[in-house]
Design a protein around this motif. Structure first.
Motif, PDB file in Angstrom:
ATOM      1  N   PHE A 496     114.284  12.911   9.706  1.00 46.62           N
ATOM      2  CA  PHE A 496     113.702  13.759  10.744  1.00 46.62           C
ATOM      3  C   PHE A 496     113.566  15.146  10.122  1.00 46.62           C
ATOM      4  O   PHE A 496     114.541  15.644   9.529  1.00 46.62           O
ATOM      5  N   LEU A 536     116.059  19.900  15.771  1.00 47.37           N
ATOM      6  CA  LEU A 536     117.022  18.811  15.555  1.00 47.37           C
ATOM      7  C   LEU A 536     118.216  19.029  16.483  1.00 47.37           C
ATOM      8  O   LEU A 536     118.595  20.177  16.737  1.00 47.37           O
ATOM      9  N   ARG A 546     123.730  13.983  13.511  1.00 44.38           N
ATOM     10  CA  ARG A 546     123.017  12.774  13.085  1.00 44.38           C
ATOM     11  C   ARG A 546     123.265  11.626  14.067  1.00 44.38           C
ATOM     12  O   ARG A 546     122.428  10.755  14.241  1.00 44.38           O
ATOM     13  N   LEU A 549     120.576  11.006  16.608  1.00 45.50           N
ATOM     14  CA  LEU A 549     119.354  10.427  16.044  1.00 45.50           C
ATOM     15  C   LEU A 549     119.596   8.968  15.674  1.00 45.50           C
ATOM     16  O   LEU A 549     118.746   8.096  15.869  1.00 45.50           O
TER      17      LEU A 549
END
Ligand code: WTA
Length: 567
Positions: A496, A536, A546, A549
């Motif tokens: 990403f 993000l 993370r 995601l």
């Protein structure tokens, strides 16, 4: 009859001295894996037995007996010695799966130096980071890979020698380059093998973690004691076997069970220096009458995908025993292999750090498809409660796979990183970083990793390493790298990214970024997908989450997001 006989009996009477005795090793003796894998086998009268059957992608063949690999490794050792390589110097092997990649290790070990195999697929940064960390003195490579070394040479003042095994004399050699040809070298009948001891370092294997640069796992010559016995009892290698380990020695499977295990047992092994293709693999099994085949789930899934028709074209009746390692082996693959080859692939579980198989299925033991099996005799394995680091006292609960330290092939440290090594232990247990549950019969059921490391086709990729490389691309402002499910490779890398002002998202840019990583790190680390995002997910302290995601990619519950910045 399998070598292990009854697992229960082996478990009860187990002592590592069983392996020491078979190897003729007594504590305090010298112990050199290079000698054990060649000279000792010749001293047992098996010098004329084939040690290596090798075939290239174009079908060229080479055959080496144990006398051949003994003399060839002596020649390599003498050559290295002549260059001034000293005990414990690091010597890297950076080649395709050519015979020198295998025999070369024995030569390095005979000088007392430490072998460092690196995948020939590595490029610039991946190669540099590992050679720099290890302060490697020499690298043995092929013409085709030398340009990659030349590119980073200025930054590697300690790398004194670049040894080219296939120099054709056509183009001039460059700075620090020296030719060595196994074919032209005078075979040396006697070399004074350096008297390494049990605890002398033997190998340095780089592996990726979640944070920081790749870590160099340090192994010692005593690892042989584990590798020998697991090759005998789990891989069930027997005198007349023709064994094929499909792993590249850039990966620990390719050294522990692609060099040390089989050769310390005096087994004939076959190597195919070619990429994957179902036809080529089946043809190889048929041609060399392979009896024992050690492979990996991604390869098995790829064979399943190639279909059952192609199998029928080949005579695979030589196969006696099959095993797999590196990723979860799905039950369908076990059942398929039993149906197609008449033999189930037996799952084995271990790590670069453990140096040898820790948990596995054994010939003769009941297989539960989807389970990794039971701990090797002499290995105490359990699952710990992640909160207390105490073993669960009930079965069936998912916890952290942990091992009681002290088996012969346990890593001794991470090179130059004692702190990271110490962090692997809690409460007297070595933490593998994986999660599993144990059933009532003591079978382990793998659940997943306990960290963000991506296991793509059995290769561990550090999200940190890919994120750092992505940030060097001029268009990228921020990046987060996670795994994404894949039917063949189990997981692939997905990135990403947020873009810097002035850059627009496009398919061309996506391809350019992918290529950038491929050229900077390796094809293994290349993201298979790049998703452009506005921002993000981050914690309030600015750390990229993370986990969120990852959960999205895998369709899982996102869990606690209370620490999210943009809540
Ligand atoms: C994973 C490879 C599920 C696991 C020899 C481990 C597995 C990591 C299995 C080590 C298996 C290995 N089932 N997962 N049978 N075997 N793994 O260091 O996450 O390259 O920690 O060593 O691969 O990978 P490494």
């Amino acid at each position: 009859m399998s070598n292990i006989g009854s697992y229960e009996v082996r478990l009860k009477d187990f002592n590592w001295s069983i392996s020491e005795k078979e190897l003729g090793y007594k504590p305090g003796n010298t112990l050199n894996i290079g000698w054990y894998c060649s000279d000792r086998i010749c001293l047992q009268g098996k010098g004329d037995k084939l040690a290596l059957l090798w075939e290239s992608s174009t079908g060229a063949e080479k055959k080496f007996t144990y006398h051949d690999i003994r003399r060839a490794s002596n020649s390599i050792a003498a050559f290295l010695h002549g260059l001034g390589i000293k005990p414990e110097d690091r010597v890297c092997l950076f080649m395709d799966k050519v015979p020198e990649l295998y025999i070369g290790l024995l030569g390095i070990l005979k000088t007392g130096a430490i072998g460092q195999h690196l995948f020939s697929a590595f490029v610039d940064e991946s190669l540099f980071v590992r050679l720099d960390n290890a302060q490697t003195s020499a690298i043995i490579t092929q013409k085709k890979h030398a340009p990659k070394v030349r590119k980073i040479l200025d930054r590697l003042p300690r790398l004194k020698h670049i040894i080219i095994v296939d120099y054709d004399g056509k183009t001039p050699l460059r700075e620090r380059e020296v030719p060595f040809s196994l074919e032209k070298a005078v075979p040396i009948d006697h070399f004074d093998v350096y008297p390494t001891q049990a605890e002398s370092p033997s190998l340095l294997h780089y592996t990726s973690g979640t944070t920081g640069q790749p870590k160099g796992v340090k192994h010692v010559h005593y690892s042989l004691v584990s590798q020998y016995l697991t090759s005998k009892w789990v891989l069930d290698l027997q005198e007349d076997d023709i064994y094929w380990c499909t792993a590249d020695p850039g990966w620990v499977t390719g050294t522990s069970y692609g060099i040390v295990g089989p050769w310390s047992m005096g087994i004939t092994q076959a190597v195919l220096d070619a990429g994957f293709s179902a036809e080529a693999w089946y043809k190889f099994i048929e041609k060399y009458r392979i009896t024992m085949w050690y492979s990996a789930p991604t390869a098995i899934r790829s064979l399943m995908k190639a279909g059952n028709e192609v199998v029928k074209k080949y005579d695979l009746s030589s196969l006696r025993h099959l095993a797999s390692v590196g990723e979860p082996l799905n039950p369908e693959a076990v059942i398929w292999s039993e149906r197609i080859f008449g033999k189930a692939f037996l799952d084995t579980y271990w790590q670069t750090e453990t140096g040898s198989i820790m948990i596995s299925n054994y010939p003769g033991m009941k297989i539960k498809p989807g389970s990794m099996g039971k701990a090797f005799p002499g290995i105490t394995a359990t699952v710990l409660d992640p909160k207390t680091y105490e073993p669960y006292n009930v079965t069936g609960k998912i916890g952290l796979i942990a091992l009681k330290p002290g088996w012969p092939s346990m890593m001794r440290t991470y090179w130059n990183n004692e702190e990271a090594y110490k962090n692997k232990f809690k409460n007297g247990w070595y933490l593998t970083g994986d999660r599993a549950s144990i059933d009532k019969e003591g079978y382990f059921w793998f659940v997943g990793r306990d960290d963000d490391v991506i296991n793509t086709a059995g290769h561990l990729v550090s999200p940190f390493e890919v994120e750092s490389a992505l940030l060097e691309h001029p268009a990228i402002a921020e990046s987060a790298v996670v795994s994404k499910p894949d039917p063949i490779n189990m997981e692939v890398v997905k990135a990403f990214v947020t873009l810097k002002p002035g850059f627009a998202a496009s398919t061309d840019l996506e391809l350019e970024i992918m290529n950038f990583i491929r050229k900077k790190l390796s094809p293994l680390a290349m993201p298979q997908e790049i998703e452009y995002v506005e921002s993000l997910p981050k914690t309030r302290s600015g750390k990229i989450m993370r986990r969120i995601l990852h959960a999205k990619e895998w369709g899982e519950e996102i869990g606690d997001t209370s620490a999210l910045e943009n809540d």
